[in-house]
Design a protein around this motif. Structure first.
Motif, PDB file in Angstrom:
ATOM      1  N   MET A  98       0.651  -1.389   0.005  1.00 41.77           N
ATOM      2  CA  MET A  98       0.026  -0.094   0.012  1.00 41.77           C
ATOM      3  C   MET A  98       0.788   1.296   0.024  1.00 41.77           C
ATOM      4  O   MET A  98       0.284   2.384  -0.156  1.00 41.77           O
ATOM      5  CB  MET A  98      -1.028   0.023   1.275  1.00 41.77           C
ATOM      6  N   VAL A  99       1.950   1.144   0.285  1.00 42.19           N
ATOM      7  CA  VAL A  99       3.035   2.250   0.301  1.00 42.19           C
ATOM      8  C   VAL A  99       2.818   3.268  -0.785  1.00 42.19           C
ATOM      9  O   VAL A  99       2.624   4.622  -0.576  1.00 42.19           O
ATOM     10  CB  VAL A  99       4.293   1.977   0.894  1.00 42.19           C
ATOM     11  N   PRO A 100       2.972   2.743  -1.996  1.00 38.61           N
ATOM     12  CA  PRO A 100       3.075   3.627  -3.177  1.00 38.61           C
ATOM     13  C   PRO A 100       1.658   4.296  -3.457  1.00 38.61           C
ATOM     14  O   PRO A 100       1.267   5.553  -3.804  1.00 38.61           O
ATOM     15  CB  PRO A 100       3.282   2.613  -4.302  1.00 38.61           C
ATOM     16  N   TYR A 101       0.643   3.561  -3.016  1.00 36.42           N
ATOM     17  CA  TYR A 101      -0.722   4.260  -2.963  1.00 36.42           C
ATOM     18  C   TYR A 101      -1.088   5.036  -2.015  1.00 36.42           C
ATOM     19  O   TYR A 101      -1.908   6.132  -2.263  1.00 36.42           O
ATOM     20  CB  TYR A 101      -1.849   2.999  -3.100  1.00 36.42           C
ATOM     21  N   ILE A 102      -0.654   4.959  -0.826  1.00 37.25           N
ATOM     22  CA  ILE A 102      -0.848   5.778   0.302  1.00 37.25           C
ATOM     23  C   ILE A 102      -0.212   7.254  -0.037  1.00 37.25           C
ATOM     24  O   ILE A 102      -0.800   8.324   0.318  1.00 37.25           O
ATOM     25  CB  ILE A 102      -0.271   5.280   1.764  1.00 37.25           C
ATOM     26  N   LYS A 103       1.116   7.286  -0.702  1.00 38.48           N
ATOM     27  CA  LYS A 103       1.350   8.478  -0.762  1.00 38.48           C
ATOM     28  C   LYS A 103       0.929   9.362  -1.910  1.00 38.48           C
ATOM     29  O   LYS A 103       1.119  10.759  -2.166  1.00 38.48           O
ATOM     30  CB  LYS A 103       3.108   8.444  -0.954  1.00 38.48           C
ATOM     31  N   ILE A 104      -0.077   8.686  -2.740  1.00 36.20           N
ATOM     32  CA  ILE A 104      -0.791   9.670  -3.662  1.00 36.20           C
ATOM     33  C   ILE A 104      -1.587  10.423  -2.889  1.00 36.20           C
ATOM     34  O   ILE A 104      -1.974  11.535  -3.721  1.00 36.20           O
ATOM     35  CB  ILE A 104      -1.664   8.517  -4.698  1.00 36.20           C
ATOM     36  N   PHE A 105      -2.199  10.096  -1.611  1.00 40.20           N
ATOM     37  CA  PHE A 105      -3.001  10.909  -1.232  1.00 40.20           C
ATOM     38  C   PHE A 105      -2.483  12.417  -0.604  1.00 40.20           C
ATOM     39  O   PHE A 105      -2.921  13.173   0.034  1.00 40.20           O
ATOM     40  CB  PHE A 105      -3.672  10.237   0.071  1.00 40.20           C
ATOM     41  N   LEU A 106      -1.102  12.429  -0.678  1.00 45.56           N
ATOM     42  CA  LEU A 106      -0.291  13.688   0.063  1.00 45.56           C
ATOM     43  C   LEU A 106      -0.894  15.000  -0.739  1.00 45.56           C
ATOM     44  O   LEU A 106      -0.963  15.918  -0.116  1.00 45.56           O
ATOM     45  CB  LEU A 106       1.193  13.360  -0.124  1.00 45.56           C
ATOM     46  N   ASP A 107      -1.016  14.683  -1.969  1.00 44.78           N
ATOM     47  CA  ASP A 107      -1.429  15.905  -2.713  1.00 44.78           C
ATOM     48  C   ASP A 107      -2.506  16.769  -2.256  1.00 44.78           C
ATOM     49  O   ASP A 107      -2.710  17.950  -2.479  1.00 44.78           O
ATOM     50  CB  ASP A 107      -1.163  15.734  -4.230  1.00 44.78           C
ATOM     51  N   ASP A 108      -3.478  15.996  -1.754  1.00 43.71           N
ATOM     52  CA  ASP A 108      -4.592  16.861  -1.364  1.00 43.71           C
ATOM     53  C   ASP A 108      -4.913  17.116  -0.069  1.00 43.71           C
ATOM     54  O   ASP A 108      -4.689  16.160   1.012  1.00 43.71           O
ATOM     55  CB  ASP A 108      -5.937  15.772  -1.391  1.00 43.71           C
ATOM     56  N   GLU A 109      -4.776  18.257   0.284  1.00 45.18           N
ATOM     57  CA  GLU A 109      -4.920  18.805   1.735  1.00 45.18           C
ATOM     58  C   GLU A 109      -5.797  18.160   2.522  1.00 45.18           C
ATOM     59  O   GLU A 109      -5.678  17.855   3.821  1.00 45.18           O
ATOM     60  CB  GLU A 109      -4.991  20.516   1.707  1.00 45.18           C
ATOM     61  N   CYS A 110      -7.011  17.980   1.861  1.00 42.85           N
ATOM     62  CA  CYS A 110      -8.108  17.190   2.689  1.00 42.85           C
ATOM     63  C   CYS A 110      -7.575  15.709   3.184  1.00 42.85           C
ATOM     64  O   CYS A 110      -8.071  15.371   4.467  1.00 42.85           O
ATOM     65  CB  CYS A 110      -9.336  16.826   1.794  1.00 42.85           C
ATOM     66  N   TYR A 111      -6.721  15.043   2.479  1.00 43.05           N
ATOM     67  CA  TYR A 111      -6.248  13.713   2.885  1.00 43.05           C
ATOM     68  C   TYR A 111      -4.686  13.932   3.685  1.00 43.05           C
ATOM     69  O   TYR A 111      -4.389  12.740   4.246  1.00 43.05           O
ATOM     70  CB  TYR A 111      -6.063  12.765   1.635  1.00 43.05           C
ATOM     71  N   ARG A 112      -4.198  15.101   3.622  1.00 43.94           N
ATOM     72  CA  ARG A 112      -2.727  14.974   3.993  1.00 43.94           C
ATOM     73  C   ARG A 112      -2.489  14.712   5.398  1.00 43.94           C
ATOM     74  O   ARG A 112      -1.476  13.746   5.471  1.00 43.94           O
ATOM     75  CB  ARG A 112      -2.017  16.232   3.588  1.00 43.94           C
ATOM     76  N   SER A 113      -3.059  15.142   6.410  1.00 46.88           N
ATOM     77  CA  SER A 113      -2.756  14.903   7.757  1.00 46.88           C
ATOM     78  C   SER A 113      -2.653  13.394   8.153  1.00 46.88           C
ATOM     79  O   SER A 113      -1.690  12.926   8.796  1.00 46.88           O
ATOM     80  CB  SER A 113      -3.720  15.664   8.549  1.00 46.88           C
ATOM     81  N   ALA A 114      -3.780  12.466   7.597  1.00 47.15           N
ATOM     82  CA  ALA A 114      -3.804  11.315   7.946  1.00 47.15           C
ATOM     83  C   ALA A 114      -2.718  10.351   7.119  1.00 47.15           C
ATOM     84  O   ALA A 114      -2.143   9.546   7.584  1.00 47.15           O
ATOM     85  CB  ALA A 114      -5.271  10.586   7.643  1.00 47.15           C
TER      86      ALA A 114
END
Length: 898
Positions: free
Chosen positions: A535-551
């Motif tokens: 899942m690591v490559p997929y989790i980092k995709i969510f970094l770009d959206d501020e809504c998802y970033r903190s988690a």
């Protein structure tokens, strides 16, 4: 007191002659006395001082009772009703009835002994007969104005108040049993509600509820003997088919009062209620309330629900259920401690009505009230949750249908489920499995979202849930769903797909990430599961959206526990690939990096993953960012935001160098301090036109600490470029001592400077914001930072502190010539002198000079400040020479000395 004394004597005279008078004369004498009594009461503000008040109350009540019976005697109901109206209303000259009524009304408000005299007069039964007639037989209209006499509310209020005062006493209720009008009135409310007098509905309800609360064993036997509850239920069934729901609720609530209130004395009426389909009646009535407006009929609907909730505890025997505790449970859970002697559920039939209503209705208000009732039952006794869930399984069954309910009901339901963990400290495994299935099916996204938030709240309460939700398969389910969403995000990068990531779906992704973050916190096993799922490559995709970033960052930080290298590759890679405008992304990544760099074990991974070069590239990308006025892409970015980015970048470098000889040697050997100086110098606030050609004689000189204070804590005007330079020099000063990563300037200052806008310039308002921010810093920073703008003498005493990063001194020297700007000669040279003096203070001890060996400071001074060293008239000549001499005394850098 004078009128009362006179009245007292007159009444004594009346007592003395009354036995010798005929009935008519006795009555006339008493009626002549009453107006004087009422007048005295009015003149004494309602205070009665009358020695023979009990006798007076008895005489007046008996006379009123006699008059009522006389007017009722032998007349048909409607005619009797009209006669009563005429007797009691204040009409023309014939006011005897009204006079008697008002007198009894006043006397009924005195004391209990007087009330007993009124009750003993036979008045309770007489007034009950009056109430029956008033309620049951509305007067026919005699004009267009409405019903005759019913506009006189004063008479009605006095009559009702007398009855309330009498019937709240058990003696008053007992007096009613001599007549048959109590059961007749109860049955009438259940059968004639739509035909009765509208103006007497509410008063009749008040009187009957008062009687209900004062029931006695005899009154219960009386009502049972005449099948009162049975007949009332039969009539209410008929009303429920014809009347609006709110009217049926009002009538039914009166009957239910007698059932509930009598239970503490006898279960007879409850048994009669149950044996005659009373619960089926309530179910029918409650389901008929679907679609009512928010406040339509609410008081009576709520009253029925409250009484039904109370009936769940009315039973002869305690429920016996065997414990069925599924493990694991929270450490502090103890089923034996949940047992108590409180109000436990003994009547499952009553609860089944509540359960059936929730299952069959989708009405928001009705379902919400059912959930509130269940919460109330749990609050009465913690055992009730287990008694109900191990018998009727309400929450378990509700979970299957909750997605059909309105959104507010869904929200309330999952808060109720959450309270099982928070208030009962119990893990309801079967219910959680149902909720997990609900999430998997995702039939209604809002319901899925609310359910997931409920589980998230639980997961945050105890680490046990990390194991529970992993073993149940929830973690694997969430990872599979996030993988799917990550692929969609990656596919749509740079484009907008219609309906993608909107509203509830986006919130759902955010909560799923938060849930995974909560399950991986302090759980190496769950983090390994995440990594093994790929899942690591997929989790980092969510970094770009501020809504998802903190988690997302939280998940990656947990990943660092098992692999610092993988974490560093992701974070450094994301920093380097971020665009100029993604300032918030960079700040969030840098703050995360600082948290991980608190562990010395992470420093090696940071270096090997090109962390230093990555952070310096951030500074390179900010070329011209602090230019005044801003230009290009930086026009829409506040300078405070840029300074914050510079601060956290330098913090990251300082944290990676802290107490790490390998990293420090790497940074020095690869000329990265020189690269840092070059990048900082190109930010736009430093100047590159060269040094001053014609040095000035300075009118005043200030220390570096005084400059800090003047620039940020006083109202003295300073140009924006100079303030930014002082900011950066301040950062470097802390970097020299190795404390920059411990500071928290922007944590306190963010509310004032966090807004990025074109207007964020150094005007008067911005200067005031800086001043306020730095005053706050003076109170809230660590002691080392506070001394920067404290007493200058104290500041200079800091000169003997150890130099941790000598290369940072070289950076300050390289920036020294760039502090000069044409048009600000005086101020430029003054700040240059202050910085040189400050550098001199840093190297004045032998220990600090030894630390500087091999730092290249001498060569930096020569190459960067050659003009000042060679010109004896230059203001910097003397302080630079002193620094040079102190360093030369250590015999360092012989080539430079030659």
């Amino acid at each position: 007191t004078l009128p009362w004394e006179t009245l007292g004597r007159q009444f004594v005279e009346y007592e003395q002659v009354a036995p010798f008078l005929i009935a008519e004369e006795q009555q006339r004498r008493l009626m002549d006395f009453l107006p004087l009594f009422i007048k005295a009461w009015e003149q004494s503000a309602g205070v009665i001082i009358f020695p023979n008040i009990q006798l007076l109350a008895s005489e007046v009540s008996k006379l009123l009772t006699k008059e009522i019976k006389r007017n009722l005697n032998g007349k048909p109901a409607e005619e009797a009703r009209l006669a009563l109206e005429q007797l009691l209303q204040q009409k023309g000259e014939a006011e005897d009835g009204h006079l008697l009524l008002k007198s009894v009304y006043l006397l009924s408000q005195t004391d209990l002994r007087t009330m007993w005299n009124i009750i003993g007069s036979g008045l309770p039964a007489a007034l009950m007969q009056c109430l029956y007639l008033f309620f049951t037989f509305p007067l026919k209209k005699t004009s267009d104005d409405g019903e005759t006499s019913e506009d006189d509310t004063q008479t009605q209020e006095m009559l009702v108040k007398i009855m309330l005062n009498m019937y709240r006493e058990e003696q008053g209720v007992e007096e009613l049993l001599a007549a048959d009008k109590l059961q007749s009135l109860i049955i009438a409310t259940a059968s004639l509600w739509d035909q009765c007098s509208h103006s007497w509905k509410v008063p009749t309800g008040r009187v009957l509820r008062t009687i209900s609360k004062a029931q006695t064993k005899n009154s219960i036997v009386y009502l049972q003997a005449v099948d009162c509850i049975k007949i009332a239920i039969q009539n209410l069934f008929k009303l429920a088919d014809t009347l609006p729901a709110c009217d049926v609720c009002e009538a039914a609530s009166i009957v239910l009062c007698f059932v509930k209130d009598s239970y503490l004395i006898s279960s007879a009426l409850l048994t009669e209620f149950e044996n005659n389909d009373g619960y089926q009646l309530l179910l029918k009535i409650l389901l008929g309330c679907e679609g009512l407006q928010q406040n339509e009929g609410d008081p009576y609907l709520d009253e029925i629900l409250d009484m039904l909730t109370c009936l769940t505890t009315c039973g002869k025997t305690e429920l016996k259920v065997s414990g069925n505790i599924v493990h694991p449970q929270l450490p502090h859970f103890d089923f034996e401690q949940t047992r108590s002697s409180g109000m436990t559920v003994k009547n499952l039939q009553a609860f089944q009505v509540l359960q059936s209503v929730f299952q069959k209705s989708n009405d928001q208000h009705l379902c919400g009230r059912i959930l509130t009732a269940i919460a109330t039952i749990w609050a009465w006794d913690k055992t009730n949750f287990f008694l109900l869930e191990w018998t009727l399984q309400p929450i378990n069954q509700f979970t299957d249908i909750i997605h059909f309910k309105p959104h507010p009901v869904q929200d309330q339901f999952f808060r109720l489920v959450e309270s099982i963990v928070l208030d009962l400290s119990y893990v309801p495994h079967e219910i959680l499995k149902k909720i997990q299935y609900l999430i998997k099916e995702n039939i209604v996204p809002f319901c899925t979202l609310t359910a997931l938030r409920c589980l998230l709240s639980m997961a945050k309460t105890d680490l046990l849930f990390s194991d529970v939700f992993r073993d149940s398969g929830l973690l694997g389910l969430l990872l599979a769903l996030l993988r799917k969403q990550a692929k969609i995000l990656r596919k749509s990068a740079g484009t907008h797909l219609p309906g993608l990531e909107e509203g509830t779906e986006k919130e759902l992704n955010a909560v799923m990430l938060k849930m995974v973050a909560a399950l991986t916190v302090k759980s190496v096993r769950n983090t390994v599961v995440l990594k093994d799922y790929g899942m690591v490559p997929y989790i980092k995709i969510f970094l770009d959206d501020e809504c998802y970033r903190s988690a997302t960052i939280s998940i990656l930080e947990q990943l660092s526990v098992i692999s610092y290298e993988e974490y560093m590759r992701i974070i450094i890679g994301a920093l380097c690939s971020s665009t100029q405008g993604e300032l918030h992304l960079k700040l969030d990544l840098l703050k995360s990096l600082l948290r991980i760099l608190e562990s010395p074990k992470s420093h090696s991974a940071f270096r090997t993953c090109s962390g230093f070069n990555g952070l310096l590239s951030l500074l390179s990308d900010m070329e011209g960012a602090l230019q005044d006025p801003p230009c290009g892409l930086w026009t829409g970015v506040g300078q405070s935001c840029i300074l914050e980015l510079v601060f956290y970048t330098l913090q990251g470098i300082t944290a990676a160098l802290h107490l790490d000889p390998v990293n420090s040697n790497f940074f020095q050997r690869n000329g990265l301090f020189e690269k840092m100086a070059e990048d900082l110098g190109s930010l736009g606030c430093f100047w590159t036109q060269g040094e001053c050609k014609s040095p000035l004689s300075l009118e005043k000189t200030r220390t570096f600490a005084e400059f800090l204070d003047a620039a940020f804590c006083s109202s003295e005007p300073f140009p924006a470029w100079l303030k930014n330079c002082i900011w950066i020099l301040n950062f470097l000063d802390h970097m020299v001592k190795g404390t920059l990563h411990l500071e928290s300037y922007f944590k306190e200052k963010k509310p004032e400077m966090g807004e990025a806008s074109v207007d964020d310039q150094e005007g008067p308002q911005a200067q005031e914001e800086h001043r306020v921010a730095f005053k706050r810093l003076g109170n809230k920073l660590p002691a080392s930072a506070y001394r920067l703008w404290g007493n200058p003498e104290e500041r200079w005493e800091m000169g003997d502190c150890a130099i941790v990063n000598p290369g940072a001194v070289c950076v300050m020297v390289r920036l020294l010539p760039k502090l000069y700007k044409e048009g600000h000669s005086q101020l430029s040279q003054e700040i240059q002198c202050a910085v040189v003096d400050h550098i001199q203070s840093l190297v004045k001890s032998e220990k600090s000079r030894q630390v500087m060996c091999g730092s290249g400071l001498l060569s930096t001074i020569v190459t960067s400040c050659r003009n000042a060293l060679c010109n004896e008239n230059h203001p910097l000549h003397l302080p630079l020479t002193r620094v040079f001499e102190k360093l030369a005394s250590q015999a360092i850098e012989p080539d430079v000395l030659r």
